[in-house]
Design a protein around this motif. Structure first.
Motif, PDB file in Angstrom:
ATOM      1  N   LEU A   1       0.824  -1.210   0.000  1.00 30.72           N
ATOM      2  CA  LEU A   1       0.000   0.000   0.000  1.00 30.72           C
ATOM      3  C   LEU A   1       0.858   1.259   0.000  1.00 30.72           C
ATOM      4  O   LEU A   1       0.564   2.233  -0.706  1.00 30.72           O
ATOM      5  CB  LEU A   1      -0.925  -0.002   1.226  1.00 30.72           C
ATOM      6  CG  LEU A   1      -2.133  -0.950   1.160  1.00 30.72           C
ATOM      7  CD1 LEU A   1      -2.836  -0.995   2.508  1.00 30.72           C
ATOM      8  CD2 LEU A   1      -3.103  -0.529   0.071  1.00 30.72           C
ATOM      9  N   GLU A   2       1.904   1.262   0.797  1.00 31.28           N
ATOM     10  CA  GLU A   2       2.795   2.430   0.852  1.00 31.28           C
ATOM     11  C   GLU A   2       3.448   2.695  -0.503  1.00 31.28           C
ATOM     12  O   GLU A   2       3.598   3.849  -0.929  1.00 31.28           O
ATOM     13  CB  GLU A   2       3.869   2.215   1.932  1.00 31.28           C
ATOM     14  CG  GLU A   2       3.297   2.290   3.354  1.00 31.28           C
ATOM     15  CD  GLU A   2       4.301   1.848   4.410  1.00 31.28           C
ATOM     16  OE1 GLU A   2       5.422   1.464   4.025  1.00 31.28           O
ATOM     17  OE2 GLU A   2       3.959   1.880   5.606  1.00 31.28           O
TER      18      GLU A   2
ATOM     19  N   ILE B   1       0.821   4.239  -2.795  1.00 37.87           N
ATOM     20  CA  ILE B   1       0.613   5.651  -2.445  1.00 37.87           C
ATOM     21  C   ILE B   1       1.753   6.511  -2.969  1.00 37.87           C
ATOM     22  O   ILE B   1       1.539   7.616  -3.491  1.00 37.87           O
ATOM     23  CB  ILE B   1       0.470   5.801  -0.909  1.00 37.87           C
ATOM     24  CG1 ILE B   1      -0.830   5.121  -0.445  1.00 37.87           C
ATOM     25  CG2 ILE B   1       0.462   7.277  -0.508  1.00 37.87           C
ATOM     26  CD1 ILE B   1      -0.924   4.934   1.051  1.00 37.87           C
ATOM     27  N   ASP B   2       2.984   6.015  -2.869  1.00 34.49           N
ATOM     28  CA  ASP B   2       4.135   6.750  -3.404  1.00 34.49           C
ATOM     29  C   ASP B   2       4.016   6.927  -4.916  1.00 34.49           C
ATOM     30  O   ASP B   2       4.344   7.989  -5.464  1.00 34.49           O
ATOM     31  CB  ASP B   2       5.440   6.014  -3.075  1.00 34.49           C
ATOM     32  CG  ASP B   2       5.817   6.136  -1.599  1.00 34.49           C
ATOM     33  OD1 ASP B   2       5.296   7.058  -0.937  1.00 34.49           O
ATOM     34  OD2 ASP B   2       6.621   5.308  -1.117  1.00 34.49           O
TER      35      ASP B   2
ATOM     36  N   LEU C   1       1.339   7.171  -6.659  1.00 33.74           N
ATOM     37  CA  LEU C   1       0.264   8.110  -6.985  1.00 33.74           C
ATOM     38  C   LEU C   1       0.700   9.571  -6.847  1.00 33.74           C
ATOM     39  O   LEU C   1       0.110  10.465  -7.462  1.00 33.74           O
ATOM     40  CB  LEU C   1      -0.952   7.839  -6.092  1.00 33.74           C
ATOM     41  CG  LEU C   1      -1.722   6.561  -6.403  1.00 33.74           C
ATOM     42  CD1 LEU C   1      -2.739   6.259  -5.317  1.00 33.74           C
ATOM     43  CD2 LEU C   1      -2.414   6.678  -7.749  1.00 33.74           C
TER      44      LEU C   1
ATOM     45  N   ILE D   1       0.290  11.864  -4.510  1.00 33.27           N
ATOM     46  CA  ILE D   1      -0.951  12.591  -4.196  1.00 33.27           C
ATOM     47  C   ILE D   1      -0.678  14.066  -3.910  1.00 33.27           C
ATOM     48  O   ILE D   1       0.166  14.411  -3.064  1.00 33.27           O
ATOM     49  CB  ILE D   1      -1.654  11.935  -2.997  1.00 33.27           C
ATOM     50  CG1 ILE D   1      -2.003  10.476  -3.334  1.00 33.27           C
ATOM     51  CG2 ILE D   1      -2.908  12.705  -2.624  1.00 33.27           C
ATOM     52  CD1 ILE D   1      -2.514   9.668  -2.169  1.00 33.27           C
TER      53      ILE D   1
ATOM     54  N   CYS E   1      -5.232  14.800   1.619  1.00 38.30           N
ATOM     55  CA  CYS E   1      -5.731  13.423   1.667  1.00 38.30           C
ATOM     56  C   CYS E   1      -5.112  12.651   2.826  1.00 38.30           C
ATOM     57  O   CYS E   1      -3.926  12.801   3.132  1.00 38.30           O
ATOM     58  CB  CYS E   1      -5.406  12.717   0.345  1.00 38.30           C
ATOM     59  SG  CYS E   1      -5.869  10.978   0.315  1.00 38.30           S
TER      60      CYS E   1
ATOM     61  N   VAL F   1      -4.771   8.629   3.913  1.00 38.33           N
ATOM     62  CA  VAL F   1      -4.985   7.224   3.563  1.00 38.33           C
ATOM     63  C   VAL F   1      -4.666   6.392   4.799  1.00 38.33           C
ATOM     64  O   VAL F   1      -3.522   6.355   5.256  1.00 38.33           O
ATOM     65  CB  VAL F   1      -4.094   6.790   2.380  1.00 38.33           C
ATOM     66  CG1 VAL F   1      -4.382   5.326   2.023  1.00 38.33           C
ATOM     67  CG2 VAL F   1      -4.317   7.687   1.170  1.00 38.33           C
TER      68      VAL F   1
ATOM     69  N   ILE G   1      -7.832   3.255  -5.392  1.00 42.73           N
ATOM     70  CA  ILE G   1      -7.413   4.457  -4.656  1.00 42.73           C
ATOM     71  C   ILE G   1      -7.439   5.677  -5.569  1.00 42.73           C
ATOM     72  O   ILE G   1      -7.836   6.774  -5.160  1.00 42.73           O
ATOM     73  CB  ILE G   1      -6.013   4.248  -4.033  1.00 42.73           C
ATOM     74  CG1 ILE G   1      -6.078   3.127  -2.985  1.00 42.73           C
ATOM     75  CG2 ILE G   1      -5.515   5.541  -3.393  1.00 42.73           C
ATOM     76  CD1 ILE G   1      -4.722   2.721  -2.431  1.00 42.73           C
ATOM     77  N   THR G   2      -7.037   5.489  -6.825  1.00 43.49           N
ATOM     78  CA  THR G   2      -7.086   6.589  -7.794  1.00 43.49           C
ATOM     79  C   THR G   2      -8.509   7.108  -7.955  1.00 43.49           C
ATOM     80  O   THR G   2      -8.747   8.321  -7.976  1.00 43.49           O
ATOM     81  CB  THR G   2      -6.539   6.131  -9.160  1.00 43.49           C
ATOM     82  OG1 THR G   2      -5.172   5.761  -9.028  1.00 43.49           O
ATOM     83  CG2 THR G   2      -6.656   7.243 -10.194  1.00 43.49           C
TER      84      THR G   2
ATOM     85  N   ASP H   1     -14.107   5.370   0.947  1.00 39.93           N
ATOM     86  CA  ASP H   1     -13.761   6.796   0.846  1.00 39.93           C
ATOM     87  C   ASP H   1     -14.955   7.659   1.230  1.00 39.93           C
ATOM     88  O   ASP H   1     -16.064   7.157   1.444  1.00 39.93           O
ATOM     89  CB  ASP H   1     -13.288   7.130  -0.575  1.00 39.93           C
ATOM     90  CG  ASP H   1     -14.352   6.901  -1.629  1.00 39.93           C
ATOM     91  OD1 ASP H   1     -15.474   7.421  -1.482  1.00 39.93           O
ATOM     92  OD2 ASP H   1     -14.067   6.203  -2.631  1.00 39.93           O
TER      93      ASP H   1
END
Length: 404
Positions: A264-265, A268-269, A271, A273, A277, A279, A303-304, A335
């Motif tokens: 997950l990390e 997220i990296d 993306l 962001i 936000c 998460v 997630i996007t 979300d």
């Protein structure tokens, strides 16, 4: 011995026989069950399912006899299909003038002395062959047994017609698979061929803005921005198409054990962001065993979407992992976004189906992401569903088989 005659509709009858494309073997349980029943119901030791071709009669099932085919001119089944009656019976061939000198009648202990055959008549009234019972001594059957043979003969015809339907379905499936493979290859090739020109357009737009910045008015700069944004959008569309087609097959060789939170990390990296936000990852990190690349793409898409379709000052995304099920991992991505209308919730996983005209960044969705997610989840042995309330948010819940 009386010679056989040829049916008046012989040419069309032979075409009908050929159209069913029956395999010439005797290992089909359904056909063999019928000859077993025919023998049992009539108390006659031998039973055959015959198909009468131009020169040969071959047997789809043979109960009590070690025989695969016979010469049509000598076959009793040929007499049966040439008869005006649909039921042909000879109780004692040794006393019947038509067969008294027949080679099969004078075949010693293997002689055919009793024969009763019901014609196999298809929906177009063509006689394909017979269901018959045979004995090497004089015999007879009663009316009930005759009716039983007629019923069984109809079941044989249904099996033959079902075999034809299944054969057509298999051919259609093979053609569809081949065509889909060609379309997939075509789409992939076109997508790859378009990526380089698009990259050049994006790069050229940046060069134009930089080199001619002093010469461009606001309108000219807007035109260049529109070209770049359109190119980026098309490039994103192509990447999604490639993901959709290139992830059709998942190999077990790519199954590995890894940290779910670490994955997950990394997502997220990727993306990067740039909106406000939060998460929230699972409180407890656990190792899971599955196709890492496939799960990464699933989470990346979900997630996007949570980021794109959100109108709140702060986007909140909660991710949960449940490993208590013996066979499946269950993952939820929730979300506080704009939500999905009830009427669209059943359609969002279909290819090219979109939720909104544009997202929070003004970009129009292509309806490929969630279709790819569903496809990957199914390939991982699981299912996906969504619960959503307008202006409250959405929760995507999916399962994937452990270890696949």
């Amino acid at each position: 011995m009386q010679l056989n005659t040829i049916p008046k509709n012989e040419e069309d009858r032979l075409l009908a026989v050929k159209s069913y494309n029956l395999e010439k073997n005797q290992d089909n349980t359904d056909f063999n069950n019928i000859t077993e029943l025919a023998s049992s119901l009539t108390n006659i030791p031998n039973a055959l399912i015959s198909i009468v071709e131009k020169e040969k009669v071959w047997f789809k099932s043979a109960k009590g006899l070690d025989i695969c085919s016979s010469d049509r001119n000598l076959s009793f089944c040929n007499y049966a299909i040439n008869s005006d009656d649909d039921f042909f019976i000879i109780e004692d061939t040794t006393k019947d003038l038509r067969f008294i000198n027949h080679p099969y009648t004078k075949n010693g202990k293997d002689a055919i002395v009793f024969y009763a055959g019901v014609c196999l008549i298809d929906e177009n009234n063509f006689k394909l062959g017979t269901l018959c019972v045979i004995d090497n001594k004089p015999n007879s059957i009663n009316t009930t047994q005759k009716n039983s043979l007629k019923i069984l003969a109809k079941q044989v015809v249904k099996l033959i017609e079902l075999n034809k339907s299944n054969s057509k379905l298999r051919q259609t499936k093979r053609k569809l698979v081949k065509r889909n493979k060609m379309l997939k290859g075509f789409a992939t090739q076109v997508a790859h061929d378009m990526k380089m020109p698009l990259a050049n357009m994006i790069l050229t737009s940046d060069i134009l803005k930089s080199k001619y910045k002093k010469s461009l008015d606001q309108k000219g700069e807007d035109y260049i921005n529109n070209i770049k944004n359109a190119s980026l959008s098309l490039n994103n569309y192509i990447n999604n198409l490639l993901n959709y087609y290139e992830n059709s097959n998942l190999s077990k060789k790519n199954v590995e054990t890894f940290s779910f939170n670490q994955l997950l990390e990394e997502v997220i990296d990727m993306l990067n962001i740039k909106v406000n936000c939060s998460v929230n990852l699972p409180d407890k990190d656990e190792d899971i065993t599955t196709n890492r690349a496939a799960l990464e793409l699933i989470l990346l898409n979900l997630i996007t979407n949570s980021l794109k379709y959100n109108n709140k000052p702060e986007t909140i995304i909660n991710i949960h992992l449940n490993t208590t099920n013996t066979n499946f991992y269950v993952i939820e991505v929730s979300d506080n976004g704009i939500g999905i209308p009830t009427k669209k919730q059943k359609k969002i996983f279909k290819l090219f189906s979109t939720i909104e005209e544009t997202d929070r960044f003004g970009q129009k969705g292509h309806g490929i992401g969630l279709s790819t997610v569903k496809k990957l989840v199914n390939k991982l042995g699981g299912n996906i569903s969504v619960k959503s309330t307008i202006n409250i948010g959405s929760t995507f819940k999916f399962s994937i088989k452990k270890g696949i």
